[in-house]
Scaffold this motif. Structure first.
Motif, PDB file in Angstrom:
ATOM      1  N   ARG A   1     -16.408 -15.317  68.061  1.00 54.25           N
ATOM      2  CA  ARG A   1     -16.257 -14.347  68.810  1.00 54.25           C
ATOM      3  C   ARG A   1     -14.957 -13.304  68.302  1.00 54.25           C
ATOM      4  O   ARG A   1     -15.216 -12.378  68.493  1.00 54.25           O
ATOM      5  CB  ARG A   1     -16.395 -14.871  70.190  1.00 54.25           C
ATOM      6  N   GLU A   2     -13.918 -14.154  68.336  1.00 50.37           N
ATOM      7  CA  GLU A   2     -12.794 -13.356  68.338  1.00 50.37           C
ATOM      8  C   GLU A   2     -12.666 -12.706  66.624  1.00 50.37           C
ATOM      9  O   GLU A   2     -11.549 -11.805  66.519  1.00 50.37           O
ATOM     10  CB  GLU A   2     -11.379 -14.091  68.646  1.00 50.37           C
ATOM     11  N   ALA A   3     -13.194 -13.301  65.819  1.00 55.55           N
ATOM     12  CA  ALA A   3     -13.046 -12.817  64.479  1.00 55.55           C
ATOM     13  C   ALA A   3     -14.018 -11.630  64.155  1.00 55.55           C
ATOM     14  O   ALA A   3     -13.933 -11.167  63.210  1.00 55.55           O
ATOM     15  CB  ALA A   3     -13.299 -13.951  63.454  1.00 55.55           C
ATOM     16  N   ARG A   4     -15.024 -11.229  64.945  1.00 56.90           N
ATOM     17  CA  ARG A   4     -15.582 -10.235  64.732  1.00 56.90           C
ATOM     18  C   ARG A   4     -15.023  -8.882  64.785  1.00 56.90           C
ATOM     19  O   ARG A   4     -13.998  -8.739  65.244  1.00 56.90           O
ATOM     20  CB  ARG A   4     -16.776 -10.158  65.830  1.00 56.90           C
ATOM     21  N   LEU A   5     -15.460  -7.855  63.715  1.00 56.23           N
ATOM     22  CA  LEU A   5     -14.861  -6.679  63.620  1.00 56.23           C
ATOM     23  C   LEU A   5     -15.752  -5.749  64.088  1.00 56.23           C
ATOM     24  O   LEU A   5     -16.988  -5.813  63.673  1.00 56.23           O
ATOM     25  CB  LEU A   5     -14.351  -6.493  62.224  1.00 56.23           C
ATOM     26  N   GLY A   6     -15.366  -4.445  64.678  1.00 61.50           N
ATOM     27  CA  GLY A   6     -16.200  -3.338  64.913  1.00 61.50           C
ATOM     28  C   GLY A   6     -17.459  -3.812  65.761  1.00 61.50           C
ATOM     29  O   GLY A   6     -18.559  -3.086  65.453  1.00 61.50           O
TER      30      GLY A   6
ATOM     31  N   GLU B   1     -22.994  -4.061  57.273  1.00 68.16           N
ATOM     32  CA  GLU B   1     -22.792  -2.878  57.000  1.00 68.16           C
ATOM     33  C   GLU B   1     -21.263  -2.607  57.575  1.00 68.16           C
ATOM     34  O   GLU B   1     -21.241  -3.000  58.765  1.00 68.16           O
ATOM     35  CB  GLU B   1     -23.723  -1.961  57.507  1.00 68.16           C
ATOM     36  N   GLY B   2     -20.417  -1.999  57.007  1.00 63.40           N
ATOM     37  CA  GLY B   2     -19.193  -1.790  57.415  1.00 63.40           C
ATOM     38  C   GLY B   2     -18.273  -3.019  57.247  1.00 63.40           C
ATOM     39  O   GLY B   2     -17.157  -3.021  57.650  1.00 63.40           O
ATOM     40  N   VAL B   3     -18.681  -3.917  56.369  1.00 59.69           N
ATOM     41  CA  VAL B   3     -18.041  -5.346  56.159  1.00 59.69           C
ATOM     42  C   VAL B   3     -17.553  -6.115  57.535  1.00 59.69           C
ATOM     43  O   VAL B   3     -16.347  -6.258  57.419  1.00 59.69           O
ATOM     44  CB  VAL B   3     -17.080  -5.171  55.009  1.00 59.69           C
ATOM     45  N   ARG B   4     -18.420  -6.165  58.533  1.00 58.20           N
ATOM     46  CA  ARG B   4     -17.926  -6.659  59.644  1.00 58.20           C
ATOM     47  C   ARG B   4     -18.064  -7.959  60.085  1.00 58.20           C
ATOM     48  O   ARG B   4     -17.502  -8.553  61.204  1.00 58.20           O
ATOM     49  CB  ARG B   4     -18.334  -5.566  60.805  1.00 58.20           C
ATOM     50  N   GLY B   5     -19.067  -8.501  59.542  1.00 52.50           N
ATOM     51  CA  GLY B   5     -19.525  -9.791  59.991  1.00 52.50           C
ATOM     52  C   GLY B   5     -19.341 -11.075  59.396  1.00 52.50           C
ATOM     53  O   GLY B   5     -19.093 -12.231  59.937  1.00 52.50           O
TER      54      GLY B   5
ATOM     55  N   GLY C   1     -13.188  -3.282  59.715  1.00 50.63           N
ATOM     56  CA  GLY C   1     -13.990  -4.227  58.614  1.00 50.63           C
ATOM     57  C   GLY C   1     -13.050  -4.287  57.501  1.00 50.63           C
ATOM     58  O   GLY C   1     -11.961  -3.700  57.289  1.00 50.63           O
ATOM     59  N   ALA C   2     -13.566  -5.650  56.950  1.00 51.30           N
ATOM     60  CA  ALA C   2     -12.625  -5.808  55.828  1.00 51.30           C
ATOM     61  C   ALA C   2     -13.497  -6.957  54.819  1.00 51.30           C
ATOM     62  O   ALA C   2     -14.334  -7.618  55.392  1.00 51.30           O
ATOM     63  CB  ALA C   2     -11.541  -6.654  56.039  1.00 51.30           C
ATOM     64  N   ALA C   3     -13.102  -6.692  53.728  1.00 48.94           N
ATOM     65  CA  ALA C   3     -13.753  -7.727  52.583  1.00 48.94           C
ATOM     66  C   ALA C   3     -12.817  -7.810  51.282  1.00 48.94           C
ATOM     67  O   ALA C   3     -11.856  -7.065  51.196  1.00 48.94           O
ATOM     68  CB  ALA C   3     -15.088  -7.166  52.038  1.00 48.94           C
ATOM     69  N   VAL C   4     -13.076  -8.912  50.649  1.00 50.40           N
ATOM     70  CA  VAL C   4     -12.262  -9.141  49.171  1.00 50.40           C
ATOM     71  C   VAL C   4     -12.956  -8.938  48.230  1.00 50.40           C
ATOM     72  O   VAL C   4     -14.205  -8.865  48.091  1.00 50.40           O
ATOM     73  CB  VAL C   4     -11.600 -10.405  49.527  1.00 50.40           C
ATOM     74  N   GLU C   5     -12.173  -8.991  47.068  1.00 50.56           N
ATOM     75  CA  GLU C   5     -13.176  -9.064  45.872  1.00 50.56           C
ATOM     76  C   GLU C   5     -13.133 -10.611  45.521  1.00 50.56           C
ATOM     77  O   GLU C   5     -12.478 -11.438  45.682  1.00 50.56           O
ATOM     78  CB  GLU C   5     -12.255  -8.360  44.729  1.00 50.56           C
TER      79      GLU C   5
ATOM     80  N   GLU D   1     -18.737  -5.727  49.824  1.00 54.39           N
ATOM     81  CA  GLU D   1     -19.684  -6.648  50.174  1.00 54.39           C
ATOM     82  C   GLU D   1     -18.938  -7.756  50.906  1.00 54.39           C
ATOM     83  O   GLU D   1     -18.185  -8.301  50.232  1.00 54.39           O
ATOM     84  CB  GLU D   1     -20.733  -6.948  49.122  1.00 54.39           C
ATOM     85  N   ASP D   2     -19.370  -8.001  52.144  1.00 52.35           N
ATOM     86  CA  ASP D   2     -18.625  -9.080  52.916  1.00 52.35           C
ATOM     87  C   ASP D   2     -19.025 -10.393  52.672  1.00 52.35           C
ATOM     88  O   ASP D   2     -18.345 -11.383  53.046  1.00 52.35           O
ATOM     89  CB  ASP D   2     -18.406  -8.668  54.212  1.00 52.35           C
ATOM     90  N   ALA D   3     -20.026 -10.353  51.671  1.00 50.44           N
ATOM     91  CA  ALA D   3     -20.416 -11.961  51.320  1.00 50.44           C
ATOM     92  C   ALA D   3     -19.280 -12.626  50.146  1.00 50.44           C
ATOM     93  O   ALA D   3     -19.284 -13.559  50.261  1.00 50.44           O
ATOM     94  CB  ALA D   3     -21.743 -11.832  50.551  1.00 50.44           C
ATOM     95  N   THR D   4     -18.510 -11.481  50.010  1.00 52.38           N
ATOM     96  CA  THR D   4     -17.415 -12.114  49.061  1.00 52.38           C
ATOM     97  C   THR D   4     -16.370 -12.880  49.953  1.00 52.38           C
ATOM     98  O   THR D   4     -15.764 -13.724  49.591  1.00 52.38           O
ATOM     99  CB  THR D   4     -16.536 -11.008  48.653  1.00 52.38           C
ATOM    100  N   LEU D   5     -16.442 -12.749  51.349  1.00 50.28           N
ATOM    101  CA  LEU D   5     -15.522 -13.621  52.054  1.00 50.28           C
ATOM    102  C   LEU D   5     -16.107 -14.922  52.283  1.00 50.28           C
ATOM    103  O   LEU D   5     -15.461 -15.906  52.127  1.00 50.28           O
ATOM    104  CB  LEU D   5     -15.294 -12.914  53.640  1.00 50.28           C
ATOM    105  N   LEU D   6     -17.605 -15.158  52.282  1.00 43.47           N
ATOM    106  CA  LEU D   6     -18.033 -16.260  52.320  1.00 43.47           C
ATOM    107  C   LEU D   6     -17.805 -17.232  50.915  1.00 43.47           C
ATOM    108  O   LEU D   6     -17.778 -18.271  50.808  1.00 43.47           O
ATOM    109  CB  LEU D   6     -19.558 -16.163  52.663  1.00 43.47           C
ATOM    110  N   MET D   7     -17.988 -16.353  49.981  1.00 41.94           N
ATOM    111  CA  MET D   7     -18.049 -16.756  48.576  1.00 41.94           C
ATOM    112  C   MET D   7     -16.548 -17.450  48.314  1.00 41.94           C
ATOM    113  O   MET D   7     -16.310 -18.490  47.786  1.00 41.94           O
ATOM    114  CB  MET D   7     -18.153 -15.851  47.513  1.00 41.94           C
ATOM    115  N   ARG D   8     -15.472 -16.590  48.610  1.00 41.51           N
ATOM    116  CA  ARG D   8     -14.259 -17.069  48.524  1.00 41.51           C
ATOM    117  C   ARG D   8     -13.912 -18.381  49.461  1.00 41.51           C
ATOM    118  O   ARG D   8     -13.103 -19.213  48.914  1.00 41.51           O
ATOM    119  CB  ARG D   8     -13.142 -15.886  49.008  1.00 41.51           C
TER     120      ARG D   8
END
Length: 445
Positions: free
Chosen positions: A60-65, A185-189, A337-341, A376-383
């Motif tokens: 809950r606390e890590a959600r963005l936007g 969308e918005g790299v929030r989830g 929102g945020a995402a990495v490479e 693309e915020d799937a990069t967070l899961l990938m990392r």
């Protein structure tokens, strides 16, 4: 039931299209995907999956936007009215709209995960008769919301894979997790699902997207061009005053914002790679004779690496703080929102490429592509998977598009769904069991 993988996919093809059209007609933006997520959870449960929703899969606390409480409540009520499944909606209340279904083969083996995104965009969909969803009656029934990025197709693919895996069970080992992610969308989830630990046990991770500028029949097995990014909402708060009678008593938030915009776009590029900054929205003031006491700005930073994005974001914050000090106004910055490479794992990409070379519907197979393709915020899961010793890959399946992504007339060729599903099922067989049947040989009972 047909025995070959190709025949099973062919039998599912009409249902894939039906799912896609239903989701397209009922688009839900990030953190409000109540109907979509509850229908997914209900389908997974009926198929015998271990289903986790709500706070079990979304921190809950890590959600963005996250939208305000009234928006969330209205979306939940609408989902109830439009066929959302009550027993799942309760756990999702407040915008906890992630779903994870786990298929356990009961045999030792790796844990394989697939990510499918759920959310739509804040776009009013075209009503033109040339627009297929409008002509065929599955145009969005929610004004101002539209599936303009193929996530409706992604969700349908996730459900299709969920239906195939039990039929392939005798040829699989380990566990397969299907992640249905809100608010891409918005790299929030994705960050909130990472924080909930949903991929901490994953050995192989695959994210998938349709389109993204690739022609029909093209498959990219390792899309590595996604830019690291940060989305910021900025508020300047000053003091109103009469512009003619008492200008010296005002603190001009509009002027601070205007100065900031100029300076933001003058931030020096980085020698280490590509960088981007864009101020996409600026609102300020209330009248021509009033010193503006508020200004609101939306901006984003991007970089070809996370370090470069961090550099641009850091400089942007310095510019914003300097502009606020110059005009004596207060400054508030919110990270929306945020995402990495994150580069795909070479060994996994090669294994996927070997598995899918020559498969139905694939005319050109590209192992790696580093062309910038937004973020693309799937990069967070990938990392996260890679950091914990696993492997990850991002696949792009080309398709014919009626218009570009995020356009009111966006639509993709639904004929792409079946070969994409067959390819995903083939990767499951290759990574969690035997290699898929290339010639459609019969599956074991």
């Amino acid at each position: 039931m047909p025995h070959s993988l190709a025949a099973q996919v062919e039998a599912l093809a009409p249902q894939l299209i039906a799912w896609r059209r239903d989701f397209h007609r009922h688009p839900e933006q990030g953190w409000t995907e109540f109907r979509t997520a509850s229908l997914v959870a209900e389908s997974l449960d009926a198929l015998g999956y271990q289903v986790a929703v709500g706070e079990a899969v979304v921190d809950r606390e890590a959600r963005l936007g996250v939208p305000d409480a009234a928006t969330l409540a209205d979306a939940l009520a609408r989902a109830r009215d439009q066929g959302g499944v009550a027993r799942w909606l309760t756990a999702m209340e407040g915008g906890l709209t992630g779903v994870v279904g786990t298929f356990d083969t009961g045999r030792p083996g790796p844990t394989l995960a697939y990510r499918f995104d759920l959310d739509a965009l804040p776009i009013r969909e075209s009503e033109a008769d040339t627009h297929v969803p409008a002509r065929l009656g599955f145009r969005s029934c929610h004004p101002g919301s539209m599936h303009a990025c193929a996530h409706d197709g992604h969700t349908a693919l996730g459900l299709g894979l969920a239906h195939l895996l039990p039929a392939l069970a005798s040829r699989l080992t380990g566990r397969i997790k299907l992640l249905f992610q809100p608010a891409e969308e918005g790299v929030r989830g994705a960050g909130a699902m990472v924080a909930a630990g949903v991929v901490d046990d994953v050995d192989h991770f695959i994210a998938t997207h349709l389109g993204l500028g690739q022609p029909e029949g093209t498959l990219i097995c390792g899309a590595d061009g996604f830019l690291a990014t940060t989305k910021l909402d900025v508020t300047f708060t000053g003091r109103a005053a009469h512009a003619g009678g008492e200008p010296e008593k005002g603190r001009n938030a509009l002027l601070a914002a205007a100065q900031a915009v100029q300076a933001l776009h003058a931030i020096a590029p980085h020698a280490g790679g590509a960088s981007r900054l864009n101020v996409g929205r600026l609102e300020a003031g209330s009248g021509r004779n009033v010193i503006a006491d508020t200004a609101f700005m939306q901006l984003e930073t991007r970089g070809s690496t996370t370090a470069i994005n961090d550099y641009v974001e850091g400089r942007a914050r310095e510019v914003l703080e300097g502009a606020a000090r110059m005009q004596g106004v207060e400054l508030a910055i919110a990270r929306l929102g945020a995402a990495v490479e994150c580069a795909s794992s070479p060994a996994l990409v090669e294994r996927i490429a070997t598995t899918l070379e020559g498969r139905a519907g694939i005319r050109e197979l590209i192992t790696h592509d580093t062309t910038p393709a937004g973020s693309e915020d799937a990069t967070l899961l990938m990392r996260r998977v890679i950091e914990r010793g696993g492997e990850a890959a991002y696949l792009i399946f080309g398709t014919r598009l009626a218009a570009g992504h995020h356009h009111p007339e966006f639509d993709f060729d639904e004929a792409t769904l079946a070969p994409t599903l067959e390819a995903l099922a083939s990767t499951a067989l290759a990574l969690a069991g035997e290699t898929a049947d290339v010639d459609g040989r019969e599956l074991a009972e």
